[in-house]
Design a protein around this motif. Structure first.
Motif, PDB file in Angstrom:
ATOM      1  N   GLN A 136      98.535 -95.462 -42.200  1.00 24.32           N
ATOM      2  CA  GLN A 136      99.490 -96.023 -41.234  1.00 24.32           C
ATOM      3  C   GLN A 136     100.464 -94.936 -40.759  1.00 24.32           C
ATOM      4  O   GLN A 136     100.792 -94.872 -39.572  1.00 24.32           O
ATOM      5  CB  GLN A 136     100.240 -97.198 -41.871  1.00 24.32           C
ATOM      6  CG  GLN A 136      99.319 -98.402 -42.118  1.00 24.32           C
ATOM      7  CD  GLN A 136      99.935 -99.466 -43.020  1.00 24.32           C
ATOM      8  OE1 GLN A 136     100.837 -99.186 -43.818  1.00 24.32           O
ATOM      9  NE2 GLN A 136      99.439-100.693 -42.895  1.00 24.32           N
ATOM     10  N   PHE A 139      98.734 -92.944 -38.259  1.00 21.15           N
ATOM     11  CA  PHE A 139      98.638 -93.689 -36.997  1.00 21.15           C
ATOM     12  C   PHE A 139      99.939 -93.527 -36.205  1.00 21.15           C
ATOM     13  O   PHE A 139      99.915 -93.309 -34.992  1.00 21.15           O
ATOM     14  CB  PHE A 139      98.342 -95.168 -37.290  1.00 21.15           C
ATOM     15  CG  PHE A 139      98.106 -95.996 -36.052  1.00 21.15           C
ATOM     16  CD1 PHE A 139      96.844 -96.115 -35.501  1.00 21.15           C
ATOM     17  CD2 PHE A 139      99.163 -96.670 -35.435  1.00 21.15           C
ATOM     18  CE1 PHE A 139      96.614 -96.879 -34.364  1.00 21.15           C
ATOM     19  CE2 PHE A 139      98.952 -97.434 -34.296  1.00 21.15           C
ATOM     20  CZ  PHE A 139      97.680 -97.542 -33.754  1.00 21.15           C
ATOM     21  N   VAL A 426      90.195 -99.279 -31.751  1.00 16.39           N
ATOM     22  CA  VAL A 426      90.322 -99.394 -33.202  1.00 16.39           C
ATOM     23  C   VAL A 426      90.846-100.752 -33.667  1.00 16.39           C
ATOM     24  O   VAL A 426      90.991-100.986 -34.859  1.00 16.39           O
ATOM     25  CB  VAL A 426      91.223 -98.268 -33.785  1.00 16.39           C
ATOM     26  CG1 VAL A 426      90.525 -96.914 -33.648  1.00 16.39           C
ATOM     27  CG2 VAL A 426      92.590 -98.253 -33.116  1.00 16.39           C
ATOM     28  N   SER A 427      91.156-101.659 -32.730  1.00 22.80           N
ATOM     29  CA  SER A 427      91.665-102.975 -33.124  1.00 22.80           C
ATOM     30  C   SER A 427      90.533-103.862 -33.616  1.00 22.80           C
ATOM     31  O   SER A 427      89.510-103.987 -32.950  1.00 22.80           O
ATOM     32  CB  SER A 427      92.285-103.693 -31.917  1.00 22.80           C
ATOM     33  OG  SER A 427      93.494-103.108 -31.554  1.00 22.80           O
ATOM     34  N   ILE A 436      97.666-102.561 -38.658  1.00 17.93           N
ATOM     35  CA  ILE A 436      98.171-101.605 -37.670  1.00 17.93           C
ATOM     36  C   ILE A 436      99.702-101.666 -37.705  1.00 17.93           C
ATOM     37  O   ILE A 436     100.284-102.743 -37.525  1.00 17.93           O
ATOM     38  CB  ILE A 436      97.607-101.930 -36.267  1.00 17.93           C
ATOM     39  CG1 ILE A 436      96.079-101.735 -36.287  1.00 17.93           C
ATOM     40  CG2 ILE A 436      98.270-101.056 -35.210  1.00 17.93           C
ATOM     41  CD1 ILE A 436      95.368-102.084 -34.992  1.00 17.93           C
ATOM     42  N   LEU A 496      92.844-102.018 -38.505  1.00 22.29           N
ATOM     43  CA  LEU A 496      92.107-100.862 -37.999  1.00 22.29           C
ATOM     44  C   LEU A 496      90.623-100.925 -38.334  1.00 22.29           C
ATOM     45  O   LEU A 496      90.233-101.343 -39.428  1.00 22.29           O
ATOM     46  CB  LEU A 496      92.690 -99.562 -38.571  1.00 22.29           C
ATOM     47  CG  LEU A 496      94.060 -99.138 -38.055  1.00 22.29           C
ATOM     48  CD1 LEU A 496      94.585 -97.946 -38.860  1.00 22.29           C
ATOM     49  CD2 LEU A 496      93.992 -98.786 -36.567  1.00 22.29           C
ATOM     50  N   VAL A 500      88.245 -95.682 -39.143  1.00 21.94           N
ATOM     51  CA  VAL A 500      89.486 -94.899 -39.257  1.00 21.94           C
ATOM     52  C   VAL A 500      89.663 -94.471 -40.715  1.00 21.94           C
ATOM     53  O   VAL A 500      90.003 -93.325 -41.004  1.00 21.94           O
ATOM     54  CB  VAL A 500      90.706 -95.715 -38.773  1.00 21.94           C
ATOM     55  CG1 VAL A 500      92.002 -94.932 -39.024  1.00 21.94           C
ATOM     56  CG2 VAL A 500      90.567 -96.062 -37.289  1.00 21.94           C
TER      57      VAL A 500
END
Ligand code: ANZ
Ligand code: ZN
Length: 839
Positions: A136, A139, A426-427, A436, A496, A500
């Motif tokens: 995270q 990200f 990536v969702s 996320i 994610l 990832v």
């Protein structure tokens, strides 16, 4: 003892290695570093043979490097997020976390039984906040660097379960659970800007000399760089000059005079505008959107078109009109979402034109003479332009350049480099993934979660009773205050993509501080991974995402490594025969029995069984062999040895009872040799030479990941030792043999090493060296012919004289038999090669 007992030895040495921390990688060691990594497993339940093969290969290399004097990093962990855990939750009512952690425990124990030289102190699981919290943070770094965007994109929507489906959950266009026809639906989602790196990722492939060519080619095609022309069509109803009504992208501007229609995507703004006023358009769009979003789904779906009645003007001819259709094969997120169709030279356009009776024109031919040849299928090959006015006679590439030149000069179009690579969505609308770290506020928009509030931990109290994302319906989890204005806001409930998680795990393996994703200096000591080993199924996505992630870190100044994997090896699969019962059920090898004459019958029913094809081991074909009972029966080394022996590692390996038994016999042969008395005297030059050669051959084979070749060389050496008389050379040969088998059969090697009272553990021993002078062959094999026919061969020292060679040949029993007591008439000798006897 005269038998090696793996049931005792395996455990013993695994414990010793553990106590001595033999495989712990020390980042501060002064030794040169070597990072050996196999793709980490998904904790699906139990280890399968594919894992065993994959990890054995990596293990041999890791142990070999260690013996060569490297400080080796060989870690293991778990790619622990993903759908199957949620499926288990829905089907078996177990929490995804409990299911996953239980599987990890089982699989860890199984891997440990095989004796892999792993640094378990660095084990990680991506589903633990200690891992995904750092993800995270990364990200947020990407967000701050402008490498994250939010845009609308189409997802697979199951209208019955009212849920988003992953591509794998769409089977033949239908939802896997509901069976409902899947629709494409637009959702706002998070994307990583991998397209910013398209050129770099393409360029970088050139430096990856230790990657298989086929993988580099697959990545190149996936990135899909193409040179083309982007230009605007003007609607026939709009005023001439300057109006851009429908913008298209083409890679074949040379075919512009073969255009017979313009097609726009069902998601194109013009289509949506038309739909607003005309219900039949709206209805068509709904129909065109049925079916999954994956490229394969769209490619194979039936072509559907709707004639809008609109017309555009040809860019080279004001009087030439082209109809505008809405077509389901035009993707909204590629190029401009619109194209001009050339049925003569494009397969999809051809299919479309035949169905809707649109003109099919030939504008490319082999030579100008072929201009009037009819088109019976799309001719996609380059050639020369025909029926194309000022382009006629030009080769495809020249015609392409000419159209781009004219378009740019006249100002109605521009040459453009286009990549097929899309930004990475990536969702995932799922629970079991990394949350996320974003909060949505009505007044501030999406805001990153403040770093001191990381990790954003998944709530445990969720239910899977109804479809959809449990995070969405959790009563409190998503209700938070906006970090920016303090007002009521909503936590992002998408998680994610699990790709990832696997895009940076190899960095976390190299360095895992508590307070940040990795320590730069420490990570750089190990990276790049020297040798990465895994399945070719990851040739594109995983490997491309990991390359992107590494480059993004590099661009953000967080790591000075551009390519994460210096060497890549894609191993073959483990296969097995399949068996089918009389009534068409697949049977597991356990369920059948071999009767006399090789007849197969089903154990339970006695009915005949049909032998099917040899296929990749899979649950669906029931042709799997569970490694655990095999380990019980034969021990770790036999299993490891078989995995290395029968096929080149890049090819498939067929599991067979005979193969594993052969490996087990070899283990015992080595053991028996190791038990022969030591302290012998005398020299055996031939054997000594064989030893040096084998050291060279095995080292070279392992270096080149040709494990089957190293096994073959070791079989030869073993046989040679078995044939040799006791001597000091033979003692030395046995000692060397143990060192050479150690990477592949480490338990046997340790047990035998200890039984010969050698110092320390073989795991800490050095790889033997060889004397290059000993590699030169000083014996030759000479062919012996009678009347020009090969009858026998003999082995003699190189440089044996003509007379000696003749005498040796004539003394051979087979030759004497041929001569039947008569003297030869003549003997011709080619030194070191041939003796020909004329009888
Ligand atoms: C005219 C043409 C003639 C084309 C011809 C091809 C062959 P690549 O090479 O994969 O980049 N295209 C453009 N946008 C599209 C979209 N949104 N969805 C589906 N197809 C699209 O593909 C570029 C070609 O794919 C373009 O070149 C366009 O068709 C089509 F003989 O234009 B072509
Ligand atoms: Zn706010």
């Amino acid at each position: 003892t005269d038998r090696f007992d793996p049931a005792v030895a395996d455990r013993r040495w695994q414990q010793r290695w553990e106590e001595a921390q033999s495989f712990r990688a020390d980042s501060n060691s002064p030794k040169p570093k070597s990072y050996v990594l196999e793709m980490f497993p998904y904790p699906s339940g139990r280890i399968h043979m594919g894992h065993v093969r994959n990890y054995t290969m990596g293990d041999v290399l890791a142990r070999f490097r260690r013996m060569q004097g490297f400080e080796v990093l060989h870690p293991m962990g778990w790619d622990a997020f993903g759908m199957p855990a949620e499926n288990a939750a829905m089907e078996k009512k177990v929490h995804p976390g409990a299911w996953t952690r239980e599987n990890i425990a089982t699989m860890r124990r199984q891997l440990q039984r095989i004796g892999f030289a792993l640094d378990w102190s660095r084990e990680l699981a991506t589903c633990e906040p200690d891992y995904y919290g750092h993800e995270q943070a990364l990200f947020l770094d990407l967000m701050e660097a402008g490498l994250v965007t939010r845009k609308e994109s189409e997802v697979n929507w199951d209208p019955v379960d009212m849920t988003v489906l992953a591509n794998e959950q769409v089977i033949d266009g239908r939802g896997w659970r509901s069976g409902a026809v899947v629709e494409r639906k637009k959702l706002s989602q998070w994307f990583l800007k991998i397209t910013d790196f398209a050129e770099e990722l393409l360029d970088g492939l050139g430096s990856l000399d230790n990657w298989p060519d086929k993988v580099r080619l697959m990545q190149e095609n996936w990135i899909g760089k193409s040179q083309g022309l982007q230009f605007c069509f003007r609607l026939a109803t709009s005023m001439p000059g300057g109006t851009c009504d429908i913008e298209v992208f083409t890679t074949r501007p040379d075919t512009i005079f073969g255009a017979s229609f313009v097609a726009i995507s069902p998601g194109h703004p013009i289509a949506e505008e038309l739909a607003a006023g005309r219900p039949e358009v709206a209805e068509f769009i709904a129909r065109a959107r049925a079916g999954g979003t994956s490229a394969a789904e769209i490619e194979t779906a039936e072509k559907l078109g709707f004639d809008t009645g609109l017309e555009v003007v040809h860019p080279f001819d004001d009087n030439w009109r082209l109809p505008v259709w809405i077509a389901n094969f035009v993707l909204m997120d590629y190029g401009t979402g619109a194209l001009y169709g050339v049925p003569g030279h494009d397969i999809r356009d051809y299919e479309f034109a035949r169905k809707y009776r649109l003109p099919v024109l030939r504008v490319v031919a082999d030579t100008t003479a072929g201009a009037s040849a009819p088109v019976t299928e799309a001719d996609t090959a380059p050639g020369v332009a025909v029926n194309s006015r000022f382009l006629d006679g030009m080769p495809t590439s020249d015609a392409t350049a000419e159209v781009i030149r004219r378009a740019e000069t006249a100002g109605w179009g521009t040459g453009k480099t286009q990549y097929r690579l899309r930004d990475w969505g990536v969702s995932r609308q799922r629970y079991w993934g990394t949350p996320i770290p974003v909060i949505h506020c009505d007044s501030c928009g999406p805001v990153g979660v403040p770093r001191d509030q990381l990790p954003v931990v998944l709530p445990d109290d969720v239910s899977f009773d109804i479809p959809g994302n449990p995070l969405d319906r959790h009563p409190t989890w998503s209700k938070v205050d906006c970090p920016s204005c303090g007002g009521p806001a909503r936590r992002e409930t998408d998680t994610l993509d699990t790709f990832v998680d696997s895009s940076w795990y190899f960095i976390r393996f190299a360095s895992q501080p508590g307070n940040q994703p990795f320590d730069r200096a420490e990570a750089e000591k190990w990276l790049p991974v020297g040798q990465y080993i895994g399945g070719v199924e990851h040739a594109i996505l995983h490997l491309l995402y990991a390359r992107f992630w590494t480059r993004a870190l590099e661009r953000m100044g967080k790591l000075s490594v551009k390519e994460p994997f210096e060497g890549l090896f894609t191993q073959g699969m483990v296969t097995h025969e399949t068996y089918e019962s009389a009534d068409g059920r697949w049977l597991n090898p356990d369920e059948i029995e071999i009767r006399e004459g090789g007849v197969l019958v089903e154990r339970a029913t006695g009915a005949n069984v049909r032998r099917g094809r040899v296929e990749k081991m899979s649950k669906s074909k029931k042709n799997t062999v569970d490694p655990e009972p095999i380990l019980d029966r034969y021990g770790a080394d036999a299993v490891r040895w078989f995995m290395l022996s029968d096929s080149p590692p890049e090819r498939d390996l067929e599991w067979s009872e005979g193969g594993i038994e052969g490996a087990a016999r070899f283990v015992q042969r080595v053991w028996r040799l190791a038990q022969s008395p030591t302290g012998n005297e005398g020299e055996d030059k031939a054997l000594a030479r064989k030893v040096h050669r084998t050291v060279a051959a095995v080292g070279e084979a392992i270096e080149g990941l040709q494990f089957n070749k190293s096994v073959a060389a070791l079989y030869e050496l073993t046989s040679a030792i078995e044939r040799a008389q006791p001597s000091a050379s033979r003692d030395e040969a046995i000692r060397t043999l143990l060192l050479l088998v150690a990477p592949g059969a480490p338990h046997l090697a340790e047990e035998a090493w200890a039984s010969r009272s050698e110092d320390g553990m073989i795991a800490d021993a050095g790889w033997p060296s060889f004397d290059p002078a000993m590699l030169i062959d000083d014996e030759v094999t000479i062919a012996v012919q009678v009347n020009g026919k090969l009858r026998d061969t003999l082995v003699a020292p190189r440089g044996t004289s003509r007379e000696d060679a003749e005498a040796l040949a004539l003394a051979l029993p087979k030759i004497q038999a041929q001569l039947g007591g008569n003297d030869p008439r003549k003997v011709i000798v080619v030194p070191d090669r041939l003796v020909n006897i004329v009888a």
